[in-house]
Design a protein around this motif. Structure first.
Motif, mmCIF file in Angstrom:
data_model
loop_
_atom_site.group_PDB
_atom_site.id
_atom_site.type_symbol
_atom_site.label_atom_id
_atom_site.label_comp_id
_atom_site.label_asym_id
_atom_site.label_seq_id
_atom_site.Cartn_x
_atom_site.Cartn_y
_atom_site.Cartn_z
ATOM 1 N N THR A 47 0.840 -1.201 0.000
ATOM 2 C CA THR A 47 0.000 0.000 0.000
ATOM 3 C C THR A 47 0.868 1.242 0.000
ATOM 4 N N LYS A 48 0.438 2.241 -0.731
ATOM 5 C CA LYS A 48 1.116 3.536 -0.732
ATOM 6 C C LYS A 48 0.102 4.600 -0.315
ATOM 7 N N CYS A 49 0.501 5.470 0.625
ATOM 8 C CA CYS A 49 -0.422 6.454 1.210
ATOM 9 C C CYS A 49 0.083 7.878 0.997
ATOM 10 N N VAL A 50 -0.866 8.789 0.933
ATOM 11 C CA VAL A 50 -0.595 10.225 0.869
ATOM 12 C C VAL A 50 -1.276 10.868 2.067
ATOM 13 N N SER A 51 -0.553 11.711 2.795
ATOM 14 C CA SER A 51 -1.121 12.334 3.986
ATOM 15 C C SER A 51 -0.943 13.843 3.932
ATOM 16 N N GLU A 52 -1.842 14.541 4.591
ATOM 17 C CA GLU A 52 -1.750 15.997 4.700
ATOM 18 C C GLU A 52 -2.408 16.429 6.001
ATOM 19 N N GLU A 53 -1.764 17.358 6.696
ATOM 20 C CA GLU A 53 -2.338 17.895 7.927
ATOM 21 C C GLU A 53 -3.321 19.008 7.571
ATOM 22 N N ILE A 54 -4.574 18.837 7.953
ATOM 23 C CA ILE A 54 -5.649 19.752 7.597
ATOM 24 C C ILE A 54 -6.367 20.180 8.865
ATOM 25 N N GLN A 55 -6.688 21.456 8.955
ATOM 26 C CA GLN A 55 -7.431 21.931 10.107
ATOM 27 C C GLN A 55 -8.922 21.717 9.927
ATOM 28 N N ASN A 56 -9.703 22.120 10.912
ATOM 29 C CA ASN A 56 -11.139 21.891 10.921
ATOM 30 C C ASN A 56 -11.866 22.766 9.896
ATOM 31 N N ILE A 168 -5.837 32.595 5.283
ATOM 32 C CA ILE A 168 -4.602 32.894 6.006
ATOM 33 C C ILE A 168 -4.898 33.198 7.468
ATOM 34 N N HIS A 169 -5.938 34.008 7.695
ATOM 35 C CA HIS A 169 -6.311 34.357 9.070
ATOM 36 C C HIS A 169 -6.688 33.112 9.878
ATOM 37 N N GLU A 170 -7.496 32.231 9.277
ATOM 38 C CA GLU A 170 -7.901 31.012 9.972
ATOM 39 C C GLU A 170 -6.711 30.104 10.248
ATOM 40 N N ASN A 171 -5.795 30.011 9.286
ATOM 41 C CA ASN A 171 -4.611 29.168 9.494
ATOM 42 C C ASN A 171 -3.689 29.741 10.552
ATOM 43 N N LEU A 172 -3.572 31.060 10.601
ATOM 44 C CA LEU A 172 -2.746 31.667 11.638
ATOM 45 C C LEU A 172 -3.330 31.409 13.021
ATOM 46 N N ILE A 173 -4.669 31.495 13.134
ATOM 47 C CA ILE A 173 -5.320 31.186 14.409
ATOM 48 C C ILE A 173 -5.078 29.723 14.778
ATOM 49 N N TYR A 174 -5.169 28.837 13.768
ATOM 50 C CA TYR A 174 -4.937 27.412 14.002
ATOM 51 C C TYR A 174 -3.499 27.163 14.467
ATOM 52 N N LEU A 175 -2.540 27.799 13.784
ATOM 53 C CA LEU A 175 -1.137 27.626 14.165
ATOM 54 C C LEU A 175 -0.859 28.197 15.548
ATOM 55 N N LYS A 176 -1.526 29.316 15.874
ATOM 56 C CA LYS A 176 -1.359 29.905 17.202
ATOM 57 C C LYS A 176 -1.877 28.957 18.272
#
Length: 225
Positions: A47-56, A168-176
């Motif tokens: 099996t070969k898999c692809v992954s990505e970190e995704i927020q809500n 960008i704003h949502e991702n910055l809040i997520y990273l914070k």
């Protein structure tokens, strides 16, 4: 003349600032909202898999197709696909197919996994799969938005930039939030390590004192001291 030159310089500076702002927005757009065309080579077994970190609450769209390596298209190999959420929820599962797609809106933050494996390999050898993976702003159907709201040209590009800024704003809040969680975990771990070190030192001192007391009693009993 001086006033005219000053106005011209201010206008040029303003244009440069706008250009820099747009470049920064496009940079963050490309960083936070992704569209990946991935070429996967699947072995005959495994099996070969692809992954990505995704927020809500992020939209994810993907299309995949088996690429035939030969000229006999009537015997194309088939694959199976399974997409899971960070907590193991099954989001998409198909077997014995050559082409397909999946779409979902993330309900939890974390790493999403898409795994591919060969179901039937008619020609033998490896199987090639083309995967087009889109998330965030890249997954939005801007043609439908343009037709629905009757916008085009510069107005449509501004709407895309507005969506990019929101992403960008949502991702910055997520990273914070992630940074705060990691800092809390780090502080808790440091506190536990400190208490463990103190307890270990106390136990070593107690054991050393007990050994000295035992040796002293032994030497006194043998009348060596």
């Amino acid at each position: 003349m001086v006033c005219a030159l000053r106005l011209k310089r201010e206008s040029e500076a303003e244009k440069r600032n706008i250009a820099m702002s747009m470049l920064l927005v496009l940079f963050f757009l490309s960083f936070f909202s992704t569209s990946h065309a991935i070429w996967l080579t699947l072995p005959s077994s495994g099996t070969k898999c692809v992954s990505e970190e995704i927020q809500n609450h992020v939209v994810v769209l993907a299309d995949y197709v088996v690429i035939s390596g030969g000229t006999d298209y009537t015997h194309t190999s088939t694959i199976s696909v399974k997409v899971t959420s960070p907590y193991g929820k099954n989001l998409h599962f198909r077997e014995n197919i050559t082409i397909g797609n999946f779409a979902f809106t993330s309900q939890e933050s974390g790493t999403y996994l898409a795994c591919f494996w060969v179901s039937h390999n008619h020609g033998g050898g490896d199987v090639n799969v083309n995967l087009d993976w889109k998330t965030g702003i890249a997954a939005k159907d801007w043609d439908s938005v343009a037709r629905k709201e009757q916008i085009e040209g510069v107005e449509l590009e501004l709407r895309k930039l507005e969506g990019a800024v929101e992403a960008i704003h949502e991702n910055l809040i997520y990273l914070k939030g992630r940074e705060a969680e990691m800092r809390t975990v780090s502080e808790t771990t440091n506190g536990r390590v400190a208490w463990f070190s103190i307890m270990s030192l106390g136990i070593c001192i107690a054991v050393s004192a007990l050994q000295l007391w035992h040796l002293k009693r032994y030497f006194q009993k043998k009348k060596l001291i």
